[in-house]
Write a protein that holds these residues in place. Structure first.
Motif, PDB file in Angstrom:
ATOM      1  N   ALA A   3       0.531  -1.279  -0.365  1.00 22.65           N
ATOM      2  CA  ALA A   3      -0.151   0.113   0.203  1.00 22.65           C
ATOM      3  C   ALA A   3       1.103   1.287   0.229  1.00 22.65           C
ATOM      4  CB  ALA A   3      -1.169  -0.019   1.534  1.00 22.65           C
ATOM      5  N   LEU A  30      -4.769   6.672   2.744  1.00 23.62           N
ATOM      6  CA  LEU A  30      -5.946   5.522   3.172  1.00 23.62           C
ATOM      7  C   LEU A  30      -6.172   5.250   4.890  1.00 23.62           C
ATOM      8  CD1 LEU A  30      -3.643   3.169   0.969  1.00 23.62           C
ATOM      9  CD2 LEU A  30      -5.480   4.234   0.176  1.00 23.62           C
ATOM     10  N   VAL A  33      -7.523  -1.006   4.772  1.00 23.26           N
ATOM     11  CA  VAL A  33      -6.778  -1.562   3.838  1.00 23.26           C
ATOM     12  C   VAL A  33      -6.526  -3.159   4.923  1.00 23.26           C
ATOM     13  CG1 VAL A  33      -4.228  -1.887   4.141  1.00 23.26           C
ATOM     14  CG2 VAL A  33      -5.174   0.063   3.924  1.00 23.26           C
ATOM     15  N   ASP A  84      -9.891  -5.103   2.796  1.00 26.16           N
ATOM     16  CA  ASP A  84      -9.452  -5.343   2.290  1.00 26.16           C
ATOM     17  C   ASP A  84      -8.201  -6.100   1.704  1.00 26.16           C
ATOM     18  OD1 ASP A  84     -11.315  -3.785   1.067  1.00 26.16           O
ATOM     19  OD2 ASP A  84      -9.791  -2.266  -0.022  1.00 26.16           O
ATOM     20  N   ILE A 131      -2.705  -2.395  -3.216  1.00 27.26           N
ATOM     21  CA  ILE A 131      -3.961  -2.380  -2.421  1.00 27.26           C
ATOM     22  C   ILE A 131      -4.960  -1.060  -3.064  1.00 27.26           C
ATOM     23  CG2 ILE A 131      -4.850  -0.529   0.186  1.00 27.26           C
ATOM     24  CD1 ILE A 131      -5.058  -3.908   0.568  1.00 27.26           C
ATOM     25  N   ASP A 132      -3.942  -0.104  -3.285  1.00 24.69           N
ATOM     26  CA  ASP A 132      -3.940   1.506  -4.298  1.00 24.69           C
ATOM     27  C   ASP A 132      -3.392   1.422  -4.856  1.00 24.69           C
ATOM     28  OD1 ASP A 132      -1.554   2.040  -2.563  1.00 24.69           O
ATOM     29  OD2 ASP A 132      -2.513   3.341  -2.031  1.00 24.69           O
ATOM     30  N   GLU A 133      -3.778   2.739  -5.520  1.00 21.43           N
ATOM     31  CA  GLU A 133      -3.024   3.067  -7.392  1.00 21.43           C
ATOM     32  C   GLU A 133      -1.113   3.006  -7.201  1.00 21.43           C
ATOM     33  OE1 GLU A 133      -4.071   3.652 -11.144  1.00 21.43           O
ATOM     34  OE2 GLU A 133      -6.185   2.269  -9.882  1.00 21.43           O
TER      35      GLU A 133
END
Ligand SMILES: NC(=O)c1ccc[n+]([C@@H]2O[C@H](COP(=O)([O-])OP(=O)(O)OC[C@H]3O[C@@H](n4cnc5c(N)ncnc54)[C@H](OP(=O)(O)O)[C@@H]3O)[C@@H](O)[C@H]2O)c1
Length: 236
Positions: free
Chosen positions: A173, A189, A194, A197, A211-213
């Protein structure tokens, strides 16, 4: 790895992401959650079992591995961040210190707990890594080295453990809203989301969880330096 009815040990469970992992594990129906912390008195969540554990202290790790014989999932969450750049006077000491927790600590935990998981018929080890595995930024020397090394450890763990019924999942992340990132002013976040997910993906058998972009782009090398980075972004 099915979280429902599992018995899970979470390191660094007293605050930040570790605390959220313990909460989400209970919500997802884990049978037993061992919440480990350097100071177990700081564990405040009802329904978990507080455990004393400094992951850099081999005696602590051995005690845990002698006593908690019903574990089938380990979440290697505990970690530190210390700001340094190569030319700082104490940079090498800081690199050693951060590696001692973020690499040696999780290696020791995995070495001692994996045999228990195997004996219990298999399960999972979850390593909390970072977009920092692939991404550098001013001041992030020790952390990025440690997370990149922990990624290599994770790959090796899969070679050693997958065939023995142990799923080895890595979580990546960007910035999460915990004490570690308290001084960072950018978008962060939620640690609960987190944890949620991540555990959903672990439950579905994923071994690489982006987890994220920021994590996805870092892995693809479509960014090569932490965005919105400021000298004072971390708490230590
Ligand atoms: N925050 C982010 O932006 C971010 C992003 C990606 C990945 N991560 C990773 O997520 C994990 C959790 O970080 P966080 O954001 O929740 O940080 P945090 O709020 O600073 O919490 C760190 C936790 O690790 C524990 N810990 C540190 N050293 C330990 C040791 N030697 N033995 C046992 N416990 C130890 C701390 O315990 P004490 O209370 O005793 O200090 C605390 O519970 C770390 O691995 C971190 O690298 C964080």
């Amino acid at each position: 790895m099915k979280i429902k009815d599992s018995t899970v040990l979470v390191t660094g469970a007293n605050r930040g992401l570790g605390f959220e992992f313990t909460q989400v594990l209970l919500e997802m129906g884990a049978k037993k959650v061992y919440a480990a912390a350097r100071n177990p008195e700081t564990i405040k969540l009802h329904g978990v079992i507080p455990i004393k554990l400094d992951i850099t202290n081999q005696k602590d790790v051995e005690n845990v591995s002698n006593e908690l014989l019903d574990i089938n999932m380990l979440i290697n969450n505990a970690g530190i961040h210390k700001k340094t750049t190569l030319l700082d006077d104490d940079s090498i000491e800081i690199v050693k210190d951060v590696l001692n927790t973020n690499l040696i600590g999780i290696s020791t935990m995995s070495k001692f707990i994996a045999p228990i998981i195997i004996k219990n018929g298999g399960g999972a080890i979850v390593n909390v890594l970072s977009a920092g595995c692939w991404l550098n930024g001013h001041g992030n020397l020790a952390y990025s080295i440690s997370k990149a090394a922990a990624l290599s450890l994770t790959n090796d763990m899969r070679l050693a453990l997958n065939s023995k019924g142990v799923q080895v999942s890595a979580i990546h992340a960007g910035f999460i809203d915990t004490d570690m990132m308290a001084s960072f002013q950018g978008k962060k976040l939620s640690p609960y989301s987190v944890a949620y997910d991540s555990l959903l993906a672990v439950n579905q058998g994923s071994q690489e969880i982006l987890i994220d972009e920021m994590s996805k782009k870092s892995k693809l090398h479509s960014i090569d330096e932490i965005p919105n980075f400021s000298d004072s972004y971390c708490s230590e």
